[in-house]
Design a protein around this motif. Structure first.
Motif, PDB file in Angstrom:
ATOM      1  N   VAL A 117       0.843  -1.203   0.000  1.00  0.00           N
ATOM      2  CA  VAL A 117       0.000   0.000   0.000  1.00  0.00           C
ATOM      3  C   VAL A 117       0.875   1.250   0.000  1.00  0.00           C
ATOM      4  CG1 VAL A 117      -1.767   1.283   1.277  1.00  0.00           C
ATOM      5  CG2 VAL A 117      -1.927  -1.204   1.095  1.00  0.00           C
ATOM      6  N   PHE A 118       1.923   1.241   0.819  1.00  0.00           N
ATOM      7  CA  PHE A 118       2.886   2.342   0.826  1.00  0.00           C
ATOM      8  C   PHE A 118       3.548   2.450  -0.545  1.00  0.00           C
ATOM      9  CE2 PHE A 118       7.263   3.887   1.606  1.00  0.00           C
ATOM     10  CZ  PHE A 118       6.972   5.133   2.140  1.00  0.00           C
ATOM     11  N   ALA A 119       3.944   1.319  -1.106  1.00  0.00           N
ATOM     12  CA  ALA A 119       4.590   1.306  -2.427  1.00  0.00           C
ATOM     13  C   ALA A 119       3.668   1.907  -3.493  1.00  0.00           C
ATOM     14  CB  ALA A 119       4.984  -0.117  -2.813  1.00  0.00           C
ATOM     15  N   SER A 120       2.399   1.533  -3.460  1.00  0.00           N
ATOM     16  CA  SER A 120       1.443   2.071  -4.422  1.00  0.00           C
ATOM     17  C   SER A 120       1.322   3.586  -4.284  1.00  0.00           C
ATOM     18  CB  SER A 120       0.080   1.412  -4.233  1.00  0.00           C
ATOM     19  OG  SER A 120      -0.852   1.947  -5.130  1.00  0.00           O
ATOM     20  N   SER A 121       1.302   4.065  -3.067  1.00  0.00           N
ATOM     21  CA  SER A 121       1.208   5.495  -2.807  1.00  0.00           C
ATOM     22  C   SER A 121       2.429   6.235  -3.371  1.00  0.00           C
ATOM     23  CB  SER A 121       1.074   5.724  -1.301  1.00  0.00           C
ATOM     24  OG  SER A 121       0.935   7.076  -1.004  1.00  0.00           O
ATOM     25  N   TRP A 125       2.525   8.880  -6.600  1.00  0.00           N
ATOM     26  CA  TRP A 125       3.115  10.208  -6.442  1.00  0.00           C
ATOM     27  C   TRP A 125       4.194  10.446  -7.498  1.00  0.00           C
ATOM     28  CZ3 TRP A 125       7.583  11.207  -2.675  1.00  0.00           C
ATOM     29  CH2 TRP A 125       7.952  12.549  -2.673  1.00  0.00           C
ATOM     30  N   VAL A 126       5.123   9.497  -7.617  1.00  0.00           N
ATOM     31  CA  VAL A 126       6.208   9.657  -8.587  1.00  0.00           C
ATOM     32  C   VAL A 126       5.641   9.667 -10.008  1.00  0.00           C
ATOM     33  CG1 VAL A 126       8.338   8.649  -9.493  1.00  0.00           C
ATOM     34  CG2 VAL A 126       7.954   8.719  -7.019  1.00  0.00           C
ATOM     35  N   GLY A 127       4.605   8.893 -10.266  1.00  0.00           N
ATOM     36  CA  GLY A 127       3.958   8.925 -11.581  1.00  0.00           C
ATOM     37  C   GLY A 127       3.399  10.299 -11.913  1.00  0.00           C
TER      38      GLY A 127
END
Length: 154
Positions: A117-121, A125-127
């Motif tokens: 979930v943290f990774a997706s967030s 953001w970076v996207g």
């Protein structure tokens, strides 16, 4: 009234994810004119601007660099740490004295690996940042190199 940029950390990450990420930060200062990184060099860290301004540049034919964007408070400096081959795709320079929060890429990547979930967030953001930077680079390069008077859609 100014709106918060969607690429800034406060607009992109939840309070929980911002807190987890910021727990990994350490403050770093750059004097005016200092290079944060150079295009093509290994990308093993990234920064969030606390104060000051950072310019992003890209090399163009002839060996010179052209500024394509300027970043300020709350904005991410560096995204190449997230994608192989982990080399800077742009360069960055302190336009003014700059205070940043610096992050070790390997540490953040381990945290992302352990929490999807943290990774997706972080990835979203970076996207957003990548999309914004691509558009900024496109507009800047068209301003510099498009024939004057031509019809260009922005």
């Amino acid at each position: 009234m100014s709106m918060l940029s969607p690429t800034r950390i406060a607009a992109s990450l939840s309070a929980e994810h911002r807190s987890r990420l910021m727990a990994l930060a350490h403050e770093v200062h750059f004097p005016e004119g200092a290079r944060l990184f150079t295009e093509g060099a290994p990308a093993d860290r990234f920064w969030i601007v606390r104060s000051g301004a950072v310019t992003l540049d890209i090399k163009v034919p002839g060996g010179r660099s052209v500024v394509i964007d300027s970043l300020g408070q709350g904005e991410l400096v560096g995204w190449s740490w997230l994608f192989p081959p982990y080399r800077w795709q742009l360069g960055a320079e302190a336009m003014t004295p700059v205070r940043t929060n610096e992050f070790d890429a390997a540490t953040v990547q381990r945290m992302m690996d352990s929490d999807p979930v943290f990774a997706s967030s972080i990835n979203h953001w970076v996207g957003r940042v990548l999309s914004h930077r691509l558009q900024a680079a496109r507009v800047r390069l068209l301003d510099l190199y498009a024939p004057h008077g031509s019809e260009i859609t922005r």
